[in-house]
Design a protein around this motif. Structure first.
Motif, PDB file in Angstrom:
ATOM      1  N   HIS A   1       0.869  -1.177   0.000  1.00 14.81           N
ATOM      2  CA  HIS A   1       0.000   0.000   0.000  1.00 14.81           C
ATOM      3  C   HIS A   1       0.906   1.227   0.000  1.00 14.81           C
ATOM      4  CE1 HIS A   1      -3.533  -2.367   2.012  1.00 14.81           C
ATOM      5  NE2 HIS A   1      -3.293  -2.761   0.773  1.00 14.81           N
ATOM      6  N   PRO A   2       0.394   2.378  -0.407  1.00 16.49           N
ATOM      7  CA  PRO A   2       1.227   3.584  -0.432  1.00 16.49           C
ATOM      8  C   PRO A   2       1.832   3.899   0.946  1.00 16.49           C
ATOM      9  CG  PRO A   2      -0.825   3.969  -1.585  1.00 16.49           C
ATOM     10  CD  PRO A   2      -0.941   2.621  -0.929  1.00 16.49           C
ATOM     11  N   GLY A   3       3.113   4.192   0.960  1.00 17.20           N
ATOM     12  CA  GLY A   3       3.811   4.581   2.182  1.00 17.20           C
ATOM     13  C   GLY A   3       4.512   3.440   2.897  1.00 17.20           C
ATOM     14  N   GLU A   4       4.197   2.197   2.592  1.00 22.05           N
ATOM     15  CA  GLU A   4       4.836   1.065   3.262  1.00 22.05           C
ATOM     16  C   GLU A   4       6.256   0.907   2.726  1.00 22.05           C
ATOM     17  OE1 GLU A   4       0.809  -1.548   4.117  1.00 22.05           O
ATOM     18  OE2 GLU A   4       2.060  -2.064   2.392  1.00 22.05           O
ATOM     19  N   SER A   5       7.223   0.960   3.636  1.00 21.28           N
ATOM     20  CA  SER A   5       8.620   0.982   3.199  1.00 21.28           C
ATOM     21  C   SER A   5       9.500  -0.084   3.842  1.00 21.28           C
ATOM     22  CB  SER A   5       9.229   2.357   3.480  1.00 21.28           C
ATOM     23  OG  SER A   5       9.121   2.658   4.855  1.00 21.28           O
ATOM     24  N   SER A   6       9.050  -0.733   4.907  1.00 18.70           N
ATOM     25  CA  SER A   6       9.858  -1.769   5.546  1.00 18.70           C
ATOM     26  C   SER A   6       8.938  -2.768   6.237  1.00 18.70           C
ATOM     27  CB  SER A   6      10.830  -1.148   6.563  1.00 18.70           C
ATOM     28  OG  SER A   6      10.119  -0.513   7.613  1.00 18.70           O
ATOM     29  N   PHE A   7       9.554  -3.848   6.742  1.00 18.52           N
ATOM     30  CA  PHE A   7       8.739  -4.864   7.400  1.00 18.52           C
ATOM     31  C   PHE A   7       9.557  -5.605   8.443  1.00 18.52           C
ATOM     32  CE2 PHE A   7      10.943  -7.318   4.270  1.00 18.52           C
ATOM     33  CZ  PHE A   7      11.020  -8.610   4.756  1.00 18.52           C
ATOM     34  N   THR A   8       8.844  -6.213   9.379  1.00 14.52           N
ATOM     35  CA  THR A   8       9.419  -7.158  10.331  1.00 14.52           C
ATOM     36  C   THR A   8       8.484  -8.362  10.363  1.00 14.52           C
ATOM     37  OG1 THR A   8       8.270  -6.179  12.211  1.00 14.52           O
ATOM     38  CG2 THR A   8      10.506  -5.384  11.777  1.00 14.52           C
ATOM     39  N   ALA A   9       8.954  -9.454  10.938  1.00 14.62           N
ATOM     40  CA  ALA A   9       8.130 -10.664  10.961  1.00 14.62           C
ATOM     41  C   ALA A   9       8.267 -11.371  12.299  1.00 14.62           C
ATOM     42  CB  ALA A   9       8.530 -11.595   9.825  1.00 14.62           C
ATOM     43  N   GLN A  10       7.263 -12.177  12.606  1.00 13.76           N
ATOM     44  CA  GLN A  10       7.229 -12.938  13.858  1.00 13.76           C
ATOM     45  C   GLN A  10       6.559 -14.276  13.572  1.00 13.76           C
ATOM     46  OE1 GLN A  10       4.187 -11.640  16.639  1.00 13.76           O
ATOM     47  NE2 GLN A  10       5.668 -11.782  18.300  1.00 13.76           N
ATOM     48  N   ALA A  11       7.087 -15.343  14.156  1.00 12.24           N
ATOM     49  CA  ALA A  11       6.493 -16.677  14.011  1.00 12.24           C
ATOM     50  C   ALA A  11       5.673 -16.992  15.253  1.00 12.24           C
ATOM     51  CB  ALA A  11       7.576 -17.727  13.833  1.00 12.24           C
ATOM     52  N   PHE A  12       4.541 -17.685  15.064  1.00 10.69           N
ATOM     53  CA  PHE A  12       3.720 -18.103  16.199  1.00 10.69           C
ATOM     54  C   PHE A  12       2.903 -19.315  15.799  1.00 10.69           C
ATOM     55  CE2 PHE A  12       0.962 -15.387  13.783  1.00 10.69           C
ATOM     56  CZ  PHE A  12      -0.318 -15.880  13.959  1.00 10.69           C
ATOM     57  N   PHE A  13       2.480 -20.075  16.784  1.00 11.77           N
ATOM     58  CA  PHE A  13       1.658 -21.251  16.564  1.00 11.77           C
ATOM     59  C   PHE A  13       0.251 -20.953  17.061  1.00 11.77           C
ATOM     60  CE2 PHE A  13       5.863 -23.109  16.456  1.00 11.77           C
ATOM     61  CZ  PHE A  13       5.764 -23.950  15.362  1.00 11.77           C
ATOM     62  N   ALA A  14      -0.660 -20.626  16.156  1.00 17.96           N
ATOM     63  CA  ALA A  14      -2.032 -20.238  16.515  1.00 17.96           C
ATOM     64  C   ALA A  14      -2.790 -21.381  17.170  1.00 17.96           C
ATOM     65  CB  ALA A  14      -2.784 -19.758  15.284  1.00 17.96           C
ATOM     66  N   ASP A  15      -2.565 -22.610  16.734  1.00 16.27           N
ATOM     67  CA  ASP A  15      -3.293 -23.753  17.270  1.00 16.27           C
ATOM     68  C   ASP A  15      -2.843 -24.127  18.676  1.00 16.27           C
ATOM     69  OD1 ASP A  15      -4.633 -23.871  14.914  1.00 16.27           O
ATOM     70  OD2 ASP A  15      -3.365 -25.438  14.054  1.00 16.27           O
TER      71      ASP A  15
END
Length: 159
Positions: A140-154
């Protein structure tokens, strides 16, 4: 008198060995808790906490968030409004249980959008030890970086 002393000493020693033999597992468990520094500083469950427990869930040990880490976040390709990102997943033990991923898209230092992908929503192998997964994202406009996280929803790790 001397033989009476030896007799009682022998009886008390025999009883000590018998008690130690019978209760060896309990003695070992308690002594390891006392002597082990690995549990130092860990929160402990006390009797007053028992009233607030609403649910107990038994989870698969192989699907523990403590065993899976996310690292080496890279942008593999960028074309117009879409990007292909690479995320390196590592597990301390081989597991077939892949985590869900939370990808936080940022504008500057502010998180503007969060994508949540289940293990069936991204391509991966059959056993996780160390693997780079590739995820296409529409920006989307303006998005320039990211981070991530792992998780187990179940397994109760979803927040």
């Amino acid at each position: 008198m001397k033989s009476l002393f030896y007799k009682w000493l022998f009886i008390i020693g025999g009883l000590a060995v018998a008690v130690f033999t019978v209760f060896f597992q309990q003695v070992r468990a308690v002594s390891s808790d006392w002597l082990s520094p690995s549990s130092a500083g860990q929160p402990m469950l006390v009797d007053s906490d028992l009233g607030s427990i609403k649910e107990i869930k038994f989870v698969d040990e192989s699907a523990s968030i403590a065993r899976v880490t996310v690292g080496e976040l890279t942008v593999i390709s960028h074309e117009g409004g879409s990007v292909l990102v690479g995320i390196k997943l590592r597990s301390s033990a081989p597991t077939s249980a892949y985590p869900s991923l939370r990808i936080f898209l940022k504008s500057g230092t502010r998180t503007v959008r969060t994508l949540v992908l289940g293990p069936t929503e991204y391509a991966h192998g059959s056993s996780l030890t160390s693997e780079q997964v590739r995820i296409p994202i529409s920006l989307h406009p303006g998005e320039s970086s990211f981070t991530a996280q792992a998780f187990f929803a179940d397994y109760g790790d979803a927040q």
